[in-house]
Design an enzyme around this catalytic site. Structure first.
Site, PDB file in Angstrom:
ATOM      1  CB  CYS A   2     -11.600  -1.877   3.553  1.00 31.57           C
ATOM      2  SG  CYS A   2     -11.344  -3.241   2.425  1.00 31.57           S
ATOM      3  NE  ARG A  27      -9.333   3.023   6.008  1.00 34.20           N
ATOM      4  CZ  ARG A  27      -8.343   2.949   6.873  1.00 34.20           C
ATOM      5  NH1 ARG A  27      -7.662   4.034   7.183  1.00 34.20           N
ATOM      6  NH2 ARG A  27      -8.035   1.819   7.456  1.00 34.20           N
ATOM      7  CG  ASN A 101     -10.188  -2.136   7.203  1.00 35.48           C
ATOM      8  OD1 ASN A 101      -9.522  -2.682   6.330  1.00 35.48           O
ATOM      9  ND2 ASN A 101      -9.691  -1.252   8.040  1.00 35.48           N
ATOM     10  CD  GLU A 491       3.077   5.941  -4.571  1.00 31.66           C
ATOM     11  OE1 GLU A 491       2.271   5.207  -3.995  1.00 31.66           O
ATOM     12  OE2 GLU A 491       3.838   6.716  -3.968  1.00 31.66           O
ATOM     13  CG  HIS A 507      29.126  -3.181  -9.406  1.00 30.65           C
ATOM     14  ND1 HIS A 507      30.384  -3.731  -9.430  1.00 30.65           N
ATOM     15  CD2 HIS A 507      29.242  -2.008  -8.738  1.00 30.65           C
ATOM     16  CE1 HIS A 507      31.232  -2.939  -8.783  1.00 30.65           C
ATOM     17  NE2 HIS A 507      30.552  -1.878  -8.358  1.00 30.65           N
TER      18      HIS A 507
HETATM   19  O1  M6R Z   1       1.350   4.848   6.710  1.00 34.24           O
HETATM   20  P1  M6R Z   1       2.772   4.412   6.478  1.00 34.24           P
HETATM   21  O2  M6R Z   1       3.726   5.543   6.500  1.00 34.24           O
HETATM   22  O3  M6R Z   1       3.192   3.289   7.361  1.00 34.24           O
HETATM   23  O4  M6R Z   1       2.748   3.834   4.997  1.00 34.24           O
HETATM   24  C1  M6R Z   1       3.865   3.234   4.434  1.00 34.24           C
HETATM   25  C2  M6R Z   1       3.687   3.005   2.969  1.00 34.24           C
HETATM   26  O5  M6R Z   1       2.577   2.188   2.725  1.00 34.24           O
HETATM   27  C3  M6R Z   1       3.509   4.316   2.190  1.00 34.24           C
HETATM   28  O6  M6R Z   1       4.544   5.202   2.421  1.00 34.24           O
HETATM   29  C4  M6R Z   1       3.418   4.016   0.676  1.00 34.24           C
HETATM   30  O7  M6R Z   1       4.638   3.542   0.216  1.00 34.24           O
HETATM   31  C5  M6R Z   1       2.980   5.254  -0.100  1.00 34.24           C
HETATM   32  N1  M6R Z   1       1.981   4.886  -1.070  1.00 34.24           N
HETATM   33  C6  M6R Z   1       4.057   5.894  -0.861  1.00 34.24           C
HETATM   34  O8  M6R Z   1       3.623   7.004  -1.562  1.00 34.24           O
END
Ligand code: M6R
Length: 608
Positions: A2, A27, A101, A491, A507
């Site tokens: 958010c 966000r 948020n 993703e 395995h």
């Molecule tokens: O802001 P951060 O580096 O803590 O975020 C960690 C993950 O949420 C972030 O790397 C997420 O996996 C991405 N969408 C990957 O592309």
């Protein structure tokens, strides 16, 4: 998760708020809404889906001239992504509106209490309790600021919240608890937002709010107070160094593509002032007062975790420090920690706001373990709360899929490994110089090769986009890359992909291999190459198609070889990573997916 923005000033407020929401849409993009003031009245418009649905709605309405407004772009937690769950939420008499948020964890109890008091609810959100609770507290506390603070003191959980009141048409109120909120200080105007790009076109002067702080902003004033007793707080003003250009697409089709192509610059910036190729010296003044770890826990989520896993090997090999890479959501619930003397915990986060990473940091601080943050976002919670913080200098990363942030984190980790090796005297000056030579060669090598890599990624994407499953295999330095390649593919393109340690295939997972289940293998010129080649052969001989990403002679009888420039040892990762990113980018774009805003995701995961 958010994005919120509030504006009060001299401009028509809804265009400012809508533009801010566009910059915050990374966000969350399940729904969006705005509220604006007209004399004695709060008006709202909300729409399910992306911001353009709200834009269309507003474009059909008469022009709005209000100079005070707020907006929200939602990543759904409580309540489906429907218009009735979109923010802002109004009190029953429509005199108050909030955007929020975070998550109000005790919303069920609060809702029960408010229903008994006669409040009517129109959404399934946790947020709606806030606006009714403020209205309820106002019955006995006419001062709005006090009623707002009283209501928040009853809310448990996380919030960054903005409040508008029909009785105060020229004021925005806001408060923060465990969710980011930044004030932008303009001339004759003020902004409050979840992230700086939301107001960057108007001001670079900012004030970072801390947990437990509340602000009252008008066009000409902005007061920060403690939520507990409403005592004024002296706040420092900061000037943001990066500019709007950095947060724009610059002619690229997507932010992700722009950010992939920024990686040569990111590597250079990450080394500037820290690495001296001439003298072979590495300086990280941010760590000079930190203890040299006797053992290190590297804690992070998602892509940042993969960077940590890569960095673990470097810290072990170059600095001779035992290291563990740990997923923050698991690490924070471990009951027993090894209590080695000299234990240090390192937290990697692009956003600096990831809830699990932040919680893990707080736990380690409570246990008295020295903490180091490796963050990209200045002023973020992890950056402020860690005992020692190193900034990755990647510049704003807008695409939800993280790319350049990982490269910048890897540069920091490599420099930290050298720095500790130097401080511990386990690394000779020559070895540091040789390693720095490799690092200094990376920006030019990448600059020269990225266009060609993109071409190859595009060819392979067309050939492989129709498959529904993928394995990504690697060993040693290739293993974190396999995990990251698989994460990027799933993703962005919603294709199932599993990152696996190549040696584990026999395995069990190899049972899945058939001509419909391709494999993407990392085969780098290192000690493990022969082993990787055997693993590839095992897949090929079972009818599996293989793309082999290698930085030397073709690694095996591969269906498709992809040659990237040769770079020594663990640093091959700096060439392989953009190739993996580009492959996922091209597949997703070819399939017509929403590259910068994949479904169900948000850039910064501020809920558990
Ligand atoms: O802001 P951060 O580096 O803590 O975020 C960690 C993950 O949420 C972030 O790397 C997420 O996996 C991405 N969408 C990957 O592309």
């Amino acid at each position: 998760m958010c994005g919120i923005i509030g504006y009060v000033g001299h401009r028509p407020a809804t265009p400012v708020v809508m533009e801010g929401l566009r910059r915050l849409e990374y966000r969350g993009y399940d729904s969006a809404g705005v509220a604006w003031m007209t004399p004695g009245k709060i008006n709202i418009a909300r729409a399910s889906g992306k911001l353009r649905a709200l834009e269309e709605k507003l474009s059909r309405m008469p022009a709005i001239t209000s100079t005070c407004a707020m907006g929200h772009t939602r990543w759904a937690t409580h309540g489906e992504p429907a218009e009735r769950n979109a923010h802002p939420h109004l009190s029953n008499d429509s005199s108050l509106a909030v955007v929020h948020n975070g998550i109000i964890e005790n919303y069920r109890e609060l809702k029960k209490f408010l229903l008994e008091k006669g409040h009517q609810f129109y959404s399934d959100t946790d947020t709606e309790v806030l606006v009714h609770l403020i209205a309820e507290r106002r019955k006995t506390e006419p001062d709005l600021l006090r009623a707002f603070a009283a209501a928040l003191s009853e809310a448990k959980g996380a919030y960054a919240v903005c409040l508008l009141s029909a009785d105060h048409p020229d004021t925005v109120y806001a408060a923060r608890m465990s969710a980011p909120l930044i004030v932008g200080l303009g001339t004759g105007e003020n902004f409050i937002a979840s992230d700086i790009p939301a107001f960057l076109p108007y001001t670079r002067e900012v004030m970072f709010l801390e947990d437990g702080e509340i602000v009252r902003a008008t066009a000409s004033s902005c007061e920060a107070m403690s939520l507990r007793d409403l005592k004024p707080l002296p706040k420092e003003k900061h000037t943001i160094q990066w500019n709007l250009q950095d947060a724009q697409k610059d002619g690229y089709k997507h932010f992700m593509l722009k950010e992939i192509f920024e990686q040569p610059r990111v590597i250079k910036d990450g080394m500037t002032g820290r690495a001296d190729g001439e003298t072979g010296d590495v300086k990280i003044p941010e760590l000079d007062n930190a203890p040299i770890p006797g053992r290190i826990h590297i804690v992070a989520c998602g892509t940042s975790y993969h960077a940590g896993l890569w960095g673990k090997a470097l810290i072990e090999n170059l600095a001779d420090i035992p290291a563990e890479a740990e997923i923050a959501s698991e690490f924070r619930y471990k009951n027993k920690f090894l209590r080695d003397p000299g234990e240090v915990a390192l937290f990697i986060s692009q956003s600096g706001e990831t809830a699990d990473t932040l919680a893990a940091l707080r736990i380690m601080k409570q246990r008295g373990v020295p903490t180091i943050g490796v963050c990209n976002v200045v002023g973020s919670s992890i950056a402020r709360e860690a005992d020692y913080t190193i900034f990755t200098q990647a510049g704003p990363e807008i695409s939800v899929a993280s790319t350049k942030a990982m490269t910048s984190q890897m540069i920091c980790l490599a420099l930290m490994a050298l720095y500790w090796g130097k401080r511990k005297r386990t690394l000779e000056r020559n070895r540091i110089r040789e390693t720095l030579d490799i690092l200094f060669s990376l920006p030019a090598a990448l600059d020269d090769n990225l266009p060609e890599m993109r071409k190859r990624a595009n060819e392979l994407a067309k050939k492989y986009a129709a498959f529904r499953n993928f394995f990504y295999l690697g060993r040693g330095v290739g293993y974190p890359l396999a995990l990251e390649g698989a994460l990027k593919l799933k993703e962005l393109s919603y294709i199932h992909a599993e990152g696996y340690a190549a040696g584990e295939m026999k395995h069990g997972p190899i049972a899945l291999i058939d001509p419909e289940f391709p494999t993407f293998a990392m085969a780098f010129q290192d000690d493990l190459l022969e082993k990787v080649k055997s693993n590839i052969e095992e897949v090929v001989s079972r009818g599996g198609k293989v793309i082999v990403l290698s930085n030397g002679a073709p690694a095996a009888k591969a269906a498709d070889a992809w040659l990237i420039p040769p770079v020594d040892g663990a640093f091959a990762a700096f060439m392989a990573l953009p190739a993996l990113q580009l492959f996922s980018y091209e597949v997703a774009d070819y399939l017509g997916k929403d590259v910068d805003q994949p479904r169900n995701l948000a850039k910064s995961v501020t809920v558990e």
